[in-house]
Design a protein around this motif. Structure first.
Motif, mmCIF file in Angstrom:
data_model
loop_
_atom_site.group_PDB
_atom_site.id
_atom_site.type_symbol
_atom_site.label_atom_id
_atom_site.label_comp_id
_atom_site.label_asym_id
_atom_site.label_seq_id
_atom_site.Cartn_x
_atom_site.Cartn_y
_atom_site.Cartn_z
ATOM 1 N N ILE A 81 0.844 -1.191 0.000
ATOM 2 C CA ILE A 81 0.000 0.000 0.000
ATOM 3 C C ILE A 81 0.883 1.246 0.000
ATOM 4 N N ASP A 91 0.048 9.743 -10.749
ATOM 5 C CA ASP A 91 -0.778 8.571 -11.047
ATOM 6 C C ASP A 91 -1.141 7.738 -9.819
ATOM 7 N N LEU A 92 -0.405 7.929 -8.723
ATOM 8 C CA LEU A 92 -0.686 7.147 -7.517
ATOM 9 C C LEU A 92 -0.886 8.076 -6.330
ATOM 10 N N LYS A 93 -1.664 7.597 -5.360
ATOM 11 C CA LYS A 93 -1.926 8.397 -4.156
ATOM 12 C C LYS A 93 -1.828 7.510 -2.916
ATOM 13 N N ASP A 96 -3.371 3.721 -2.179
ATOM 14 C CA ASP A 96 -3.495 2.833 -3.343
ATOM 15 C C ASP A 96 -2.818 1.491 -3.069
ATOM 16 N N GLU A 97 -3.481 0.408 -3.487
ATOM 17 C CA GLU A 97 -2.901 -0.936 -3.393
ATOM 18 C C GLU A 97 -2.162 -1.219 -4.703
ATOM 19 N N VAL A 98 -0.873 -1.510 -4.599
ATOM 20 C CA VAL A 98 -0.027 -1.617 -5.788
ATOM 21 C C VAL A 98 0.799 -2.900 -5.766
ATOM 22 N N LEU A 124 -1.584 -0.669 -10.270
ATOM 23 C CA LEU A 124 -2.610 -0.932 -9.263
ATOM 24 C C LEU A 124 -2.853 -2.431 -9.189
ATOM 25 N N LYS A 125 -2.934 -2.945 -7.981
ATOM 26 C CA LYS A 125 -3.139 -4.384 -7.780
ATOM 27 C C LYS A 125 -4.520 -4.791 -8.267
ATOM 28 N N LYS A 127 -7.980 -6.233 -8.183
ATOM 29 C CA LYS A 127 -8.812 -6.411 -6.983
ATOM 30 C C LYS A 127 -9.044 -7.880 -6.653
#
Length: 318
Positions: A81, A91-93, A96-98, A124-125, A127
């Motif tokens: 995370i 692009d990411l915050k 975020d799950e990566v 991004l991972k 789901k």
């Protein structure tokens, strides 16, 4: 930089301060400094990591990226995370799950509570996947996809995967069938793993303890060599076909064999994401996994036996 008070100054990590046998030089450090986040990077709270043969080679000193420094943390694969975001990251915050693979890692790898990772190496991972499933994929899926692409596999062609039950092989079989549209997929393994090959989509499962694949009358458009047998592999390829090896680097290979090394590329992770979300391509994790973080040395030892099925994963971290 977005501040996050929850990130400590120190972390647990596996560290080696000299090159040598993993069991001798790798040590758990509970007071390693959390890496600084540079421009274009994010800090990831690592929830799962996976091992690859190159990790052992890196600790041994057999493989080193230019500019590598000691002490160092091993590991390339991770899922986790985002807890901090560097400048110029759009692009990411935080939150975020990566997942991804830290191919640039010259010093700090993924066998740690936190890792500073270039955004370009993360996606991004999916789901559908757990963190441990996601961590098992980046190196092998990019190695499998890139090798098949470079070898020219396309819809209607046939492929033979040498080492079909290993980390790269299990994914190569699935990508060949589901993503590249191969008309026929053959793969080799030991006797006890033939059913696994078939369950992954192999049309022909070859027991290498009983059959020499190069002696079969059937030849293939592409041979994907994940075990280092290019001299035999070239005897199993059709005229005009190609042999890609991911093991034999830096040596002269018999034509039409060539060597392939994956580089970290999140665009591949994006391309395969629909297949992961739909379940058409599935992570394969060794039944002995996951190893707890405290047993990283045992995980390395098991990987070094060469008997792992799919990937060796470490979870949870720490």
């Amino acid at each position: 930089m977005a501040a996050n008070s929850a990130v400590p100054a120190k972390m647990k990590a596996w560290v080696y301060r000299e090159h040598g046998d993993v069991a001798t030089v790798l040590r758990l450090d509970s007071e390693l400094e959390v890496p600084e986040v540079q421009e274009g990077q994010v800090l990831v709270k690592v929830l799962a990591a996976a091992l690859n043969p190159v990790d052992t080679m890196r600790v041994n000193g057999v493989f080193q990226l230019p500019g590598s420094a000691l002490p160092a943390v091993p590991g390339y694969d991770l899922a986790g995370i985002v807890v901090k975001v560097g400048r110029e990251v759009k692009d990411l915050k935080v939150g975020d799950e990566v997942y991804g693979f830290m191919w640039h890692a010259k010093k700090d790898g993924t066998l740690a509570e936190y890792a500073a990772v270039e955004v370009a190496f993360l996606a991004l991972k999916p789901k559908k996947l757990s963190f441990e499933e996601a961590a098992s994929l980046p190196v092998v899926i990019q190695t499998a996809y890139g090798g098949l692409e470079r070898a020219g596999l396309s819809r209607g062609k046939s492929v033979l995967v040498l080492g079909g039950a290993g980390g790269v092989g299990t994914i190569t079989i699935q990508l060949a069938k589901e993503v590249f549209g191969a008309s026929r997929v053959a793969a080799t393994s030991s006797t006890g793993k033939l059913d696994l090959l078939k369950s992954l989509g192999a049309d022909l499962a070859i027991d290498y303890t009983k059959v020499n694949f190069e002696d079969l009358p059937e030849k293939f458009d592409v041979v994907y060599d994940a075990v280092g047998q290019s001299a035999r592999a070239v005897k199993a390829v059709k005229p005009g076909g190609s042999v890609v090896t991911i093991v034999e680097h830096g040596k002269e290979l018999p034509p039409p064999a060539f060597s392939f090394v994956a580089t970290s590329d999140c665009s591949t992770l994006e391309k395969v994401k629909p297949f992961l979300e739909s379940g058409k391509v599935k992570p394969v994790i060794d039944p002995k996994s996951p190893f707890p973080f405290a047993q990283a040395i045992e995980a390395f030892s098991y990987l070094q036996t060469g008997r792992a099925t799919g990937k060796v994963v470490i979870h949870p971290v720490p």
